[in-house]
Design an enzyme around this catalytic site. Sequence first.
Site, PDB file in Angstrom:
ATOM      1  N   ASP A  71       0.798  -1.221   0.000  1.00  0.00           N
ATOM      2  CA  ASP A  71       0.000   0.000   0.000  1.00  0.00           C
ATOM      3  C   ASP A  71       0.832   1.274   0.000  1.00  0.00           C
ATOM      4  OD1 ASP A  71       0.798  -0.477   2.599  1.00  0.00           O
ATOM      5  OD2 ASP A  71      -1.215  -0.536   3.433  1.00  0.00           O
ATOM      6  N   ASP A 482       4.403   1.157  13.100  1.00  0.00           N
ATOM      7  CA  ASP A 482       3.626  -0.079  13.231  1.00  0.00           C
ATOM      8  C   ASP A 482       4.325  -1.218  13.950  1.00  0.00           C
ATOM      9  OD1 ASP A 482       1.538   1.126  11.909  1.00  0.00           O
ATOM     10  OD2 ASP A 482       2.039   0.277   9.977  1.00  0.00           O
TER      11      ASP A 482
END
Length: 885
Positions: A71, A482
């Site tokens: 992404d 993340d």
Amino acid sequence: MQRTRILTAVLALAAGLLVGTPPALAVHETAQVTLAADTYTWHNARIDGGGFVPGIVFNRSEKNLAYARTDIGGAYRWQESSKTWTPLLDSVGWDEWGHTGVVSLASDPVDPNRVYAAVGTYTNGWDPTNGAVLRSADRGASWQKTDLPFKLGGNMPGRGMGERLAVDPNKDSVLYLGAPSGKGLWRSTDSGVTWAQVAGFPNVGNYVQDPADTSGYASDNQGITWVTFDESTGTAGTATKTIYVGVADLQNSVYRSTDAGATWTRLAGQPTGYLAHKGVLDAVNGYLYLSYSDKGGPYDGGKGRLWRYTTATGTWTDISPVAETDTYYGFSGLTVDRQHPGTVMATAYSSWWPDTQLFRSTDSGATWTKAWDYTSYPNRSNRYTMDVSSSPWLTFGANPSPPEQAPKLGWMTEALEIDPFNSNRMMYGTGATLYGTENLGNWDSGGQFTVKPMVQGLEETAVDDLAAPPSGGAQLFSALGDIGGFRHTDLTKVPSLMYTSPTFTTTTSLDFAETNPNTVVRVGNLDSGPHVAFSTDNGANWFAGTDPSGVSGGGTVAAAADGSRFVWSPAGTGVQYTTGFGSSWSASSGIPAGAAVESDRVDPKTFYGFKSGKFYVSTDGGASFTASAASGLPSGDSVRFKALPGTKGDVWLAGGATDGAYGLWHSTDGGASFAKLSNVDQADTIGFGKAATGASYQTLYTSAKIGGVRGIFRSIDKGTTWTRINDDAHQWGWTGAAITGDPRVYGRVYVSTNGRGVIYGDTAGGGDDGGGGTDPTPTGACTVAYGITNQWTGGFQADVRLTNTGSASWTGWSLAWSFPSGQTVGQLWNADWTQSGASVTAKNVSWNGTVAAGSSVSFGFTGTWTGANTKPTSFKLGDQTCTVA
């Protein structure tokens, strides 16, 4: 996972690119600019994965040809010989950083050399450019681009649905693209060169994740989400007649054309109340399979169904493996075994707890089995085993109670594909990696199939900060979105675990004590718990500090030169300082909340800060700061600055914006004044590394625009001259978060990316065993097999296998040959390489230098040719000639 990337890396990036600043005043002495690129080799500090893989695409006509999309981190091509991925979009430059987000991929089933990518990261104002369709005739080694009149959203909600881009399997000059934001369905009839909206398509979609989101991120119409051809309704050279299209509309999610796209109708009798995430057609049996969720994903989804549509009769059959009342997730991942079309698999993509679920049917969906099931709750029985030894951090250091297990099968499992040529191989994407198996048939035979990471070479982390200590076991500390970050003791090996105790979702800043590198501090984001951690053993082990009142996020942190104290500027409250290891904090005075902070690398009581054009200095350990009189600095907050190790008060500052002060500044008086370097147009990062031989000043590194050229630059003479050390093939989109040289290895530089992980480069003659190829010392006989695996007009792909036929192991290798027909290598994988005229040398990379007696090593490349493509007839390993097989 990438939730934090939206809120941290991107928002900071948008601010850095768009915020205006006033003109600069101070000017550094005029200096020279050298734009010739140095000879550098580039690698990733291996993490392997680290982000969401929403799409996997196998070519339907050529074995072992597969692609993966990410992404925010570009696209990759599978290399079967090494079981690794090769990055394809590293050439995307600074001004078009959004084109590293890939919303869809399509591999041409008629001409496998052709591949297409629909690129663009955000459909709102965060991305400054429109989307584009990239097309390649050499499997992604090079690209041509067609800009679109709208944005695409590779990192937007709904990005796991698809594929939105598709090639007509009968007439491959025809492509379709489903657009977001109400822009409709688009078609190209000239192999992706030009595009026009399909005027007759009746529904542009209407589903949005959150209509109340004023940023435009969650409130964007997710649009048209997939295109699927029924190849049985066409013949070679004529357009396929029947086409199915998925639309983000809870009431009207599937449309069909039976006249090659001239007219379209809503598919009668279709389910409502759900979005069709995928539509996969089995032309052999005449079934269109659809996976449904009540949400667009990739995080949300509380209900879902699987349906089968019989194309000949229009009959709909609910083939869901569980009752609707028993679902707490949506379905997305969907694939058919092309060798056995009655075999279908699907995923429960949004089943976060206790795990994702994989479903498998061998009778076209009449009955299903699960990858795992309960024996007696909370105990589970698994049809699989997991081997994460190649990426051990995937356990996340967890020791959960049943029914959770570590490692998990995954989450956000929207990509799922069975190899169309190998029923035993299946790959699926998760929020953290790409998993796969090569013994899937064990599922049906009653045995266990083995799930392993199949992700080497695919690096997808967003980097917030980097630090390379001058001593100790750590070569590099990284702060990542993340997954927190890692301590690398060997850049060529995947670390065993991310930082823990505590484990931040995102590490926003870190630092070590310059004269005591065993002392390390990091800060970051965490849903609950402390936001600061310390180490006293060079980052090997950590312990949590205590937050001052009001902290809501990591911010920036600085360690005193001797590790005796720390200054922290967290989100949610003002700047704080502490002596010791953060058992208590006191508010700093004289500096505004949100200021970025750094330490002097010599004086343990001197700290620096910057906020909104003002530079601040503390000489009492962070207790109080005073605003410097320095003027002409950028007025915005897209600024990064560092103090030079070994010299008190030597500070460099980079940053700004295009409509104001933007560049690189230097202070030699502790920030009392700054001089702007006139030879630097724009600069966004600054870092220091080991000085060149004979140089009296440390090497400078920056991500900058110099002489009108964007790139990664190095100066060995205090900024008087600059050399660009990357090239147009190695740009990695946005590299503005952090940069640092290596204090122990001259020429080595570590570069942050926003989705391609930690990149490091070594200059020719520099580096050590943490970098590229080793010095070859092979002895004994060798054999080379050179094969042209594909050839097309003007181009070809070749594989080379080098076999050690001697009696002793090699500790490195270098294979040389000359092309007899003037061929030119374009891209080579699994080896470092150089070419001069017809002569080519391929040298091992760090992880494939050891070749035992009787073993082989392989690499491959794409190249160009004219007139003839004659194979080389002689190969030399060092000074000895190899047998040609």
